[in-house]
Enzyme design. Sequence first.
Site, PDB file in Angstrom:
ATOM      1  N   HIS A  99      73.579  14.277  68.501  1.00  0.00           N
ATOM      2  CA  HIS A  99      73.446  15.697  69.302  1.00  0.00           C
ATOM      3  C   HIS A  99      74.925  16.314  69.234  1.00  0.00           C
ATOM      4  CE1 HIS A  99      70.843  12.469  71.238  1.00  0.00           C
ATOM      5  NE2 HIS A  99      70.148  13.441  71.526  1.00  0.00           N
ATOM      6  N   ASP A 102      77.616  14.999  71.609  1.00  0.00           N
ATOM      7  CA  ASP A 102      77.890  13.649  71.112  1.00  0.00           C
ATOM      8  C   ASP A 102      79.462  14.045  70.537  1.00  0.00           C
ATOM      9  OD1 ASP A 102      75.691  12.649  72.251  1.00  0.00           O
ATOM     10  OD2 ASP A 102      74.957  12.862  70.146  1.00  0.00           O
TER      11      ASP A 102
END
Length: 433
Positions: A99, A102
Site C-alpha cells: 500500500h 506502507d
Amino acid sequence: MTDFFAGIPQIRYEGEGSSNEFAYRHYNPDEMILGKRMEDHLRFAVAWWHSFAWPGGDPFGAQTLERPWFGDTLDLARMKADVAFEMFEILGAPFFCFHDADIRPEGATFAESKRNLEAIVDHIGARMERSKTRLLWGTANLFSHRRFMSGAATNPDPDVFAWSAATVKACMDATKKLGGANYVLWGGREGYETLLNTDLKREAEQAGRFLQMVVDYKYKIGFEGTILIEPKPQEPSKHQYDYDVATVYGFLKRFGLENEVKLNVEQGHAILAGHSFEHELALAASLGILGSIDMNRNDYQSGWDTDQFPNNHPEMALAYYEVLRAGGFTTGGTNFDAKIRRQSLDPEDLILAHVGGMDTCARALKAAARLYEDGSLERARADRYAGWETPEAKAMLSSSLEEIEARVLAEDINPQPRSGRQERLENLWNRFV
C-alpha cells in the site's frame, strides 16, 4: 546493506529429510509440476504492510515490535525498503505487494504525501534493478486514516471521494512505474454501521463510478496489468459492500465491469464470510473472475481476521486444486497477507514464518497436482453429470416447460436418486494429500 538480518543465511531447498530450520523442505522453485516450474505456479509475494510496517498491535494491546525503520521520515522509509529487499533475497521471494502508506511517510498535505510516495518509488525502483524480485501488485490504503472513517469511494463527503480518487491515481502511477502485474482495490471502509444515516443506493453508485474511473485510467496510462477487487464481509465495517465473491460479481455486473475486473480472494476473508477458501476460488473461477489470492489463515476460535501464516497443507491443497482447475495464475499469485504473532519479536521469526508458509503452500500444491494429474476426481465429477451430455438433455435446456412435461408423461420418466459418493471421494482425496 543493513544489519537487521545479520547472521541469517539465504534459504535454500534441502528436501524433506532436512533438519535445518533455515531451509525449504518442499519449496523447490525449479521443480517441474504439470509442465511448469513450482515458482511459476505459486508466484509467492511478501506483503510490505505486515512484514515491515505492522508494529505488533491488536485491538487489545499496543506495539510490541521494535524496528529501526519505524518513524515518519523519508530516510527511515528508505531503510525499510533496504531491509525489505534483503529479506526478499534471503527468501528468494519472486514478488512483493504494497500500500502507499506502507512505503512512504504521511505528509501534512496530499501533495506532500504524493512527493514522498514518488521519492520512495524511485528508491524501490533502484533496488529492483539489482534484484530479481518484482511487484505483484500495488494498492492504496483508503481505510486507516481517520478521514476514511465513513468510507472512501462511498463517503458522504465529496472531498473524501476526491482525495481517494487522487490517491488511487497516484498509486496506479506508482504500480505502473514499478512494473506491477496487478492493481488491487480493497474497500476496508466501504460499508456502513447503521442504516439510520446511510443511503445504500447513493453509496453503491459512487463506488461503481469510482471503479469505472479506475478502469478508464488503466487504459489511459497503458497499464497492462489486471485490476483486482478483494472481497471481505465485515471488520472493520459492520456491513461491507464487497462481502464475498458472489456479492462482488453482482456489483461488477451492475456497473458493466464484469469483463474488466477480477478478484483477489483471501483465505481469511472467505472464512469470515461463512465460506471455505476453496468455495470462493471455485466460484470466482466459474464466473471468470479469479485473479490472485491472499494466503493466510484465521484462528477458528476467534471471530476476527487474525492473518496468521498457513500451516495446514491439506486445507491449502483444496485451494490450490481449484487454482489448477482454473488453469493456474496468469498475472496473479500467492501473496502472504499474513503477520507474525505479537510475541514473535526476533528477525528470525519473520524469516521462518515465510519459510513455513512457503513450504506449506508448496506441499499443498504438490498434493493437488498429483490428484489433478491422476484424473480420478475429474472423471468422477464428469460421470456424475454424464446424463447432461445426451442430446435429449441438451435439447431440454432450450425447450419449454410444456414440452418437458409432455416428454415426462410420454416416456413415463420416474428418476431414482443416485449416490453422490462423497465419502469415496474424500477417501480418494486423502490418498493424495
